[in-house]
Scaffold this active site. Structure first.
Site, PDB file in Angstrom:
ATOM      1  N   ASP A 182      -0.973  12.392  -0.981  1.00 15.84           N
ATOM      2  CA  ASP A 182      -0.832  12.297   0.540  1.00 15.84           C
ATOM      3  C   ASP A 182      -1.962  11.398   0.873  1.00 15.84           C
ATOM      4  O   ASP A 182      -3.193  11.724   0.973  1.00 15.84           O
ATOM      5  CB  ASP A 182      -1.098  13.743   1.162  1.00 15.84           C
ATOM      6  N   LYS A 207       0.837  10.537  12.448  1.00 18.79           N
ATOM      7  CA  LYS A 207      -0.545  10.420  12.725  1.00 18.79           C
ATOM      8  C   LYS A 207      -0.606   9.013  12.668  1.00 18.79           C
ATOM      9  O   LYS A 207      -0.233   8.137  13.782  1.00 18.79           O
ATOM     10  CB  LYS A 207      -1.312  10.938  11.462  1.00 18.79           C
TER      11      LYS A 207
END
Length: 390
Positions: A182, A207
């Protein structure tokens, strides 16, 4: 068309084609499907991720542009955009794991990821072993014959521990185990895990990639085409593919990613250096600080330490609640990566599904506050943080 009746013509609108020029920005192809003149081509395209566009659940020109963009930034061969970051993570996990398989994951994980892993353990008989993010020997010792996946985070949420990607991924590759990283906190501008041998990189595009707190999305990037096709086929069955408008918003955000990341990182450096000297703060967690356990590793692997940090207040949970109620410029809200500064209490929000023992294993305390610093003026941010601490 002129021979048709008005009520028919309102359905069958003209579809202009562009010849001799090109749009400056990627258009939004806001359509659920595509028409064909050739039945054979339609049939052929139904089963391939790189055939003609057929149906929005498979992909779409706007979505494909996002996939090509992020895949190129990460150095992958292909990507699958999804409706959320957890959509990307769960599509990968469900596509690659089956009952009886074993997964090795780092100890400090995003709460949503850990919750998904626990669900796989409870419902499908998958087993998991947690190891430190920077210990290749521990990873090697944890591997079993049935181990098929290693899961890491470039920078962990919320304690900002940096994974030893070269060491951990090398063990996984040597043993024939798929590695998933990730890379949300780092973005491709600060780290590219595929360059260290990772097989799959996942992002919550909600994000930093989108960057404006106005879209939810995710993406998985693949170093291997066969692995991509396996996950893509599973993803279209799950129905996790992204839709065009959110993909377009993300593409627009990516165009300013480099400028925003520079400010996120510099603001984090400024605030953490001031917090480290404040008497109300017991500890500050950001890999750009020499006191952080990942400081040396971050210096080798990252071109910047990111815009997320956490700190522990000496007064515990009561102090954390008072701080978050007292901030005025920073906003009490979930998520991160937008232009505005957000704060939250991980133990009761992002990691609320973890037991007290699991929180302790991740290093999260009752007084831990996570800050996702925005791009505001750093002096204004510090004025707000310092008055809240007081």
């Amino acid at each position: 068309m002129s021979e048709l009746r008005p009520d028919t013509r309102t359905v069958h609108l003209p579809r202009p084609t562009i010849e001799g020029s090109h749009p400056i920005t990627v258009p939004i192809y806001q359509t659920s499907g595509f028409t064909f003149d050739d039945p054979a081509l339609m049939a052929e395209s139904m089963g391939s991720p790189d055939g003609a566009y057929v149906y929005g659940r498979y992909t779409n020109p706007t979505v494909r542009s996002l996939e090509l963009t992020v895949s190129g930034l990460e150095g992958g061969v292909a990507a699958h955009a999804t409706g959320s970051g957890m959509g990307a993570i769960n599509t990968v996990l469900l596509a690659l794991l089956k009952p009886g398989d074993h997964l090795v994951a780092q100890r400090s994980l995003y709460g949503g990821t850990e919750a998904s892993i626990k669900d796989l353990v409870d419902r499908f008989g998958i087993t998991v072993t947690y190891v430190p993010e920077n210990d290749p020997a521990a990873l090697r010792a944890a591997v079993r014959p049935e181990t098929v996946l290693v899961y890491l985070e470039t920078i962990s949420n919320p304690m900002t521990l940096v994974a030893d990607l070269p060491g951990m991924v090398a063990v996984a590759r040597e043993l024939g185990i798929v590695s998933v990283v990730d890379n949300t906190f780092a973005t491709p501008l600060l780290c590219r895990p595929i360059e260290y041998g990772a097989d799959i990189v996942v992002h919550s595009t909600t994000k930093y990639l989108a960057g404006h707190t106005d879209v939810v999305g995710g993406i998985s990037v693949f170093a291997d085409d066969a692995l991509y096709r396996k996950v893509w086929h599973h993803g279209i069955g799950l129905g996790t593919t992204a839709e065009p408008f959110s993909s377009w918003l993300t593409l627009r955000g990516i165009q300013t990613l480099a400028l925003r990341m520079e400010r996120h990182c510099s603001n984090a450096a400024y605030l953490t250096s001031r917090l480290a000297e404040h008497p109300a703060v017991a500890a500050v967690h950001w890999p750009g600080l020499a006191s952080h356990p990942s400081y040396e590793l971050a210096g080798r692997l990252l071109s910047g330490c990111g815009g997320v940090f956490s700190f522990d207040l000496a007064g515990g949970r009561a102090a954390g609640e008072k701080f978050m109620a007292a901030v005025r410029l920073a906003l009490l809200a979930p998520s991160l990566g937008g232009v505005e500064t957000l704060v939250l209490h991980p133990a009761t929000t992002s990691h609320r599904s973890l037991t007290p023992e699991e929180l302790a294993r991740s290093g999260i305390g009752e007084g831990t506050v996570r800050v996702a610093v925005g791009i505001e003026n750093p002096e204004d941010l510090w004025a707000d943080v310092s008055q809240a601490l007081s």
